[in-house]
Design an enzyme around this catalytic site. Structure first.
Site, PDB file in Angstrom:
ATOM      1  N   ARG A 102       0.878  -1.172   0.000  1.00 17.78           N
ATOM      2  CA  ARG A 102       0.000   0.000   0.000  1.00 17.78           C
ATOM      3  C   ARG A 102       0.915   1.221   0.000  1.00 17.78           C
ATOM      4  O   ARG A 102       1.664   1.432   0.957  1.00 17.78           O
ATOM      5  CB  ARG A 102      -0.900  -0.014   1.240  1.00 17.78           C
ATOM      6  CG  ARG A 102      -1.865   1.159   1.372  1.00 17.78           C
ATOM      7  CD  ARG A 102      -2.689   0.964   2.637  1.00 17.78           C
ATOM      8  NE  ARG A 102      -3.541   2.084   2.955  1.00 17.78           N
ATOM      9  CZ  ARG A 102      -4.822   2.204   2.584  1.00 17.78           C
ATOM     10  NH1 ARG A 102      -5.366   1.255   1.843  1.00 17.78           N
ATOM     11  NH2 ARG A 102      -5.542   3.243   2.935  1.00 17.78           N
ATOM     12  N   HIS A 129      -6.778   1.425  -7.214  1.00 20.66           N
ATOM     13  CA  HIS A 129      -7.131   0.635  -6.021  1.00 20.66           C
ATOM     14  C   HIS A 129      -7.915  -0.591  -6.488  1.00 20.66           C
ATOM     15  O   HIS A 129      -9.105  -0.728  -6.230  1.00 20.66           O
ATOM     16  CB  HIS A 129      -7.976   1.495  -5.085  1.00 20.66           C
ATOM     17  CG  HIS A 129      -8.051   0.985  -3.680  1.00 20.66           C
ATOM     18  ND1 HIS A 129      -7.471  -0.193  -3.264  1.00 20.66           N
ATOM     19  CD2 HIS A 129      -8.652   1.513  -2.560  1.00 20.66           C
ATOM     20  CE1 HIS A 129      -7.709  -0.388  -1.992  1.00 20.66           C
ATOM     21  NE2 HIS A 129      -8.417   0.631  -1.536  1.00 20.66           N
ATOM     22  N   GLN A 132     -10.165  -2.947  -4.133  1.00 23.22           N
ATOM     23  CA  GLN A 132     -11.422  -2.328  -3.730  1.00 23.22           C
ATOM     24  C   GLN A 132     -12.464  -2.433  -4.837  1.00 23.22           C
ATOM     25  O   GLN A 132     -13.634  -2.749  -4.581  1.00 23.22           O
ATOM     26  CB  GLN A 132     -11.192  -0.854  -3.384  1.00 23.22           C
ATOM     27  CG  GLN A 132     -12.454  -0.123  -2.937  1.00 23.22           C
ATOM     28  CD  GLN A 132     -12.956  -0.590  -1.589  1.00 23.22           C
ATOM     29  OE1 GLN A 132     -12.247  -0.514  -0.600  1.00 23.22           O
ATOM     30  NE2 GLN A 132     -14.183  -1.081  -1.537  1.00 23.22           N
ATOM     31  N   ASP A 235     -16.154   9.096  -2.897  1.00 24.31           N
ATOM     32  CA  ASP A 235     -14.981   8.860  -2.072  1.00 24.31           C
ATOM     33  C   ASP A 235     -14.648  10.163  -1.355  1.00 24.31           C
ATOM     34  O   ASP A 235     -15.214  11.219  -1.679  1.00 24.31           O
ATOM     35  CB  ASP A 235     -13.811   8.402  -2.954  1.00 24.31           C
ATOM     36  CG  ASP A 235     -12.629   7.858  -2.150  1.00 24.31           C
ATOM     37  OD1 ASP A 235     -12.765   7.708  -0.916  1.00 24.31           O
ATOM     38  OD2 ASP A 235     -11.582   7.600  -2.752  1.00 24.31           O
ATOM     39  N   CYS A 275     -15.914   3.549  -0.532  1.00 26.39           N
ATOM     40  CA  CYS A 275     -14.838   2.630  -0.145  1.00 26.39           C
ATOM     41  C   CYS A 275     -14.438   2.788   1.317  1.00 26.39           C
ATOM     42  O   CYS A 275     -13.749   1.918   1.857  1.00 26.39           O
ATOM     43  CB  CYS A 275     -13.635   2.803  -1.058  1.00 26.39           C
ATOM     44  SG  CYS A 275     -12.924   4.464  -1.054  1.00 26.39           S
ATOM     45  N   ARG A 303     -14.054  -7.156   0.847  1.00 27.78           N
ATOM     46  CA  ARG A 303     -12.621  -6.996   0.622  1.00 27.78           C
ATOM     47  C   ARG A 303     -11.897  -8.288   1.026  1.00 27.78           C
ATOM     48  O   ARG A 303     -10.983  -8.748   0.329  1.00 27.78           O
ATOM     49  CB  ARG A 303     -12.082  -5.816   1.444  1.00 27.78           C
ATOM     50  CG  ARG A 303     -12.442  -4.441   0.934  1.00 27.78           C
ATOM     51  CD  ARG A 303     -11.675  -4.084  -0.333  1.00 27.78           C
ATOM     52  NE  ARG A 303     -10.234  -4.101  -0.117  1.00 27.78           N
ATOM     53  CZ  ARG A 303      -9.530  -3.085   0.399  1.00 27.78           C
ATOM     54  NH1 ARG A 303     -10.142  -1.961   0.763  1.00 27.78           N
ATOM     55  NH2 ARG A 303      -8.222  -3.184   0.543  1.00 27.78           N
TER      56      ARG A 303
END
Length: 320
Positions: A102, A129, A132, A235, A275, A303
């Site tokens: 990450r 991402h 996700q 987001d 998310c 996830r």
């Protein structure tokens, strides 16, 4: 050695197979049965950014698949003192069977995948991402096709993305929408329109995989974006590393808040997704977060299942 750095690192058939494995793993977990396809392996989780869902879901998933997990904080490694990413990757390859990373720049992932020769999974970069998006798409397939949870149920569905349409989540929906055959409409201030880089990547990957021309449209009008939408997505407006821009971003993106009035302009029963973490009162109202249309907890749970399925795919493929 296969890695998973972007949505289209799996072709449509492989992505559909990952969905099927995720469905099975999710059901098996209720019976405390998980195939330990990573038994005997040691995986590192390297985090340059703070995390809740990503860290916990990956650590649990790797452990349930049988791997030993090492948490590698970038700030406590020699990377923080000037060792190059390439040298770090080559050294870690002597110890580890794979890496979950990450990070900030997407090039970091590419360097570790190239130099380590080990499978690398993108747990988030500033550009994409993909885990996700796969979890989100899997969650939608559960809703659109409760019996089979088939990826095919996503074809032709419209998703409207509101707010910062140049962020990694918007980029991933543009690329993922092409893979899943979805129509993606984005709406936000003109200064935050999707970049040429993501549009070029999507065109190139679509041609490589033989996908239909992607449908990703931008409009500054949020009402137009959500019209006939099956899904409304947003987001945070201020991502990690953008704190200096907070005041300007909050001011410019105010008209793009997802609230009950905006949701009412989408299809009846349209799903709301985020998310997480969310900032109620900024990109979304508390009313929408708590509404029956909100499926944010399902996507957060998924996830775990989809990431286990991706790791399962990489284990099976890289063993061959």
């Amino acid at each position: 050695m296969r890695s998973f750095l972007k949505e289209t690192d799996l072709n449509p058939a492989e992505a559909a197979a990952v969905f099927a494995v995720a469905r099975r793993l999710k059901a098996d977990r209720l019976r405390y049965v998980t195939p330990e396809v990573l038994k005997g392996q040691s995986w590192g989780m390297m985090f340059f950014k703070n995390s809740t869902r990503t860290r916990v879901s990956f650590e649990v998933g790797l452990s349930e698949l049988g791997a030993k997990v090492l948490n590698l904080e970038a700030r406590s490694m020699q990377l923080s003192r000037g060792e190059t990413e390439a040298d770090t990757a080559r050294i870690l390859a002597r110890y580890l069977h794979g890496l979950v990373i990450r990070c900030f720049g997407h090039a970091t992932l590419e360097t570790f995948a190239r130099e380590s020769g080990r499978p690398v999974v993108n747990a988030l970069s500033d550009f994409l991402h993909p885990c996700q998006i796969y979890a989100d798409a899997f969650t939608l397939a559960e809703r659109f096709d409760p019996v089979a949870n088939s990826m095919a149920s996503l074809r032709g569905k419209k998703l409207a993305f509101l707010g910062d349409t140049a962020c990694n989540m918007a980029n991933s929906w543009i690329l993922g929408g092409a893979l899943f055959g979805m129509e993606i409409t984005l709406s936000g201030p003109a200064a935050y329109e999707p970049s040429p880089e993501i549009r070029e990547l999507t065109e190139r990957e679509s041609a490589r995989l033989g996908l239909k021309a992607p449908k990703a449209l931008f409009t500054p009008d949020p009402a137009e974006a959500v019209r006939n939408a099956d899904v409304v997505y947003t987001d945070v407006w201020v991502s990690m590393g953008m704190e200096a821009e907070e005041e300007a971003r909050l001011r410019e993106m105010g008209p793009y808040q997802v609230n009950a009035a905006l949701m009412a302009q989408a299809k009846p029963g349209a799903f709301f997704m985020h998310c997480l973490p969310a900032h109620p009162g900024q990109e979304v109202s508390q009313e929408v977060l708590d509404s029956p249309q909100s499926i944010i907890l399902d996507e957060a749970e998924n996830r775990l299942h989809i990431q286990k399925a991706i790791l399962h795919f990489l284990a099976e493929h890289n063993r061959a």
